[in-house]
Design a protein around this motif. Structure first.
Motif, mmCIF file in Angstrom:
data_model
loop_
_atom_site.group_PDB
_atom_site.id
_atom_site.type_symbol
_atom_site.label_atom_id
_atom_site.label_comp_id
_atom_site.label_asym_id
_atom_site.label_seq_id
_atom_site.Cartn_x
_atom_site.Cartn_y
_atom_site.Cartn_z
ATOM 1 N N ASN A 266 -5.693 0.931 0.225
ATOM 2 C CA ASN A 266 -5.970 -0.019 1.424
ATOM 3 C C ASN A 266 -5.829 -1.782 1.110
ATOM 4 O OD1 ASN A 266 -7.004 1.618 3.740
ATOM 5 N ND2 ASN A 266 -8.025 2.338 1.720
ATOM 6 N N ASN B 82 0.651 -1.504 0.068
ATOM 7 C CA ASN B 82 0.038 0.419 0.179
ATOM 8 C C ASN B 82 1.016 1.309 0.182
ATOM 9 O OD1 ASN B 82 -2.849 -1.080 0.388
ATOM 10 N ND2 ASN B 82 -1.967 -1.815 1.868
ATOM 11 N N PHE C 288 1.810 5.053 1.561
ATOM 12 C CA PHE C 288 1.852 6.234 2.470
ATOM 13 C C PHE C 288 1.834 7.489 2.904
ATOM 14 C CE2 PHE C 288 1.518 2.044 3.974
ATOM 15 C CZ PHE C 288 0.687 1.638 4.930
ATOM 16 N N LYS D 33 -2.699 6.493 4.982
ATOM 17 C CA LYS D 33 -2.517 5.581 4.017
ATOM 18 C C LYS D 33 -3.838 5.703 2.991
ATOM 19 C CE LYS D 33 -3.159 0.365 3.986
ATOM 20 N NZ LYS D 33 -3.702 -1.178 5.091
#
Length: 277
Positions: free
Chosen positions: A102, A86, A88, A99
């Motif tokens: 997801n 993912n 960030f 974030k």
């Protein structure tokens, strides 16, 4: 973020070896990569630190685990990175970490990090890119669900090996399904870019133009005999084709992102070809 003073920085460097560094665009901060753990040819995880040259303080980019491809935003106020498939963002002014994807999952979904085919054959592993005004991030999503797994024994200096599995498509087998997305930081939402209905294709390059809202996307058929350059509206997700090329054999995509050079007038570009003689 936990910060250290200059004396703390000196103590830190006595314990750690750094593998890479980069300056923020205004050269007021340095991003320092330590504790490298290689993954494939062009990908590794690091423990990254930011050293502020004005305050003489050093801070961890994230306390939640090592990162991949940590990079400054053009305004130098944020750092984006990949962890656990993912993407960030760390806001350096507030110290908050957010974030922006997801659904990342090992051997299924990869956000901002290329799959094996793209890392090996198209020569890149970092698969997210800041736009010019630091308000958007364009990124790849690789859906590896249908890709078959390959496994091998990993001895890792141990008496008994462990088994390592990863998604590896052999010739003619299913590749990852690739999609392109843009995250709007102010709106905190993701927009999917229209790259057409076909999924058995390649997107070997994406690149922001001089217009902060226009993303260029290179699309190729699986035989790599047809190339199209699309221009995408990052707010709407719509695209239109501005250039197309066909070949009897295949079209070479060489290393680097210098193939398309965009002019400041936001209307023209130069296509640089790698001529082999």
């Amino acid at each position: 973020m936990q910060s250290l003073c200059c004396a703390g920085l000196k103590r830190l460097w006595k314990k750690l070896e750094f593998f890479d560094y980069s300056f923020s665009p205004d050269e007021s901060k340095i991003l320092i990569a330590t504790e490298e753990e290689p993954i494939y040819r062009r990908s590794s995880t690091y423990e990254n630190y930011v050293f502020d040259l004005s305050t003489k303080k050093v801070s961890k980019v994230s306390a939640a685990g090592k990162q991949m491809f940590a990079s400054f935003s053009p305004d130098g106020n944020k750092i984006a990175f990949v962890r656990d498939n993912n993407i960030f963002i760390n806001d350096l002014k507030t110290g908050t970490e957010s974030k922006i994807t997801n659904d990342g999952e090992f051997n299924k979904i990869k956000n901002g990090w290329s799959d094996w085919v793209y890392e090996e054959e198209f020569s890149f592993s970092k698969a997210f890119f800041w736009n010019a005004d630091s308000r958007k991030i364009a990124y790849y999503k690789f859906n590896e669900t249908l890709v078959k797994e390959y496994s091998f024994s990993d001895y890792n200096d141990q008496l008994y090996p462990s088994e390592y599995k990863y998604k590896y498509p052999k010739a003619g087998e299913d590749n990852s399904i690739v999609s392109i997305h843009v995250y709007d930081i102010k709106q905190t939402e993701n927009k999917t870019i229209d790259i057409g209905n076909l999924t058995d294709i390649y997107i070997p390059r994406i690149k922001w133009t001089k217009d902060a809202n226009t993303l260029s996307v290179v699309r190729m058929n699986r035989h790599q005999s047809k190339l199209e350059l699309l221009m995408a509206d990052a707010d709407k997700g719509t695209t239109h084709t501005v250039y197309a090329e066909n070949a009897d054999t295949y079209i070479d995509i060489h290393e680097g992102d210098g193939d398309y050079v965009y002019f400041p007038d936001e209307k023209h570009f130069i296509l640089v070809k790698n001529i082999k003689v």
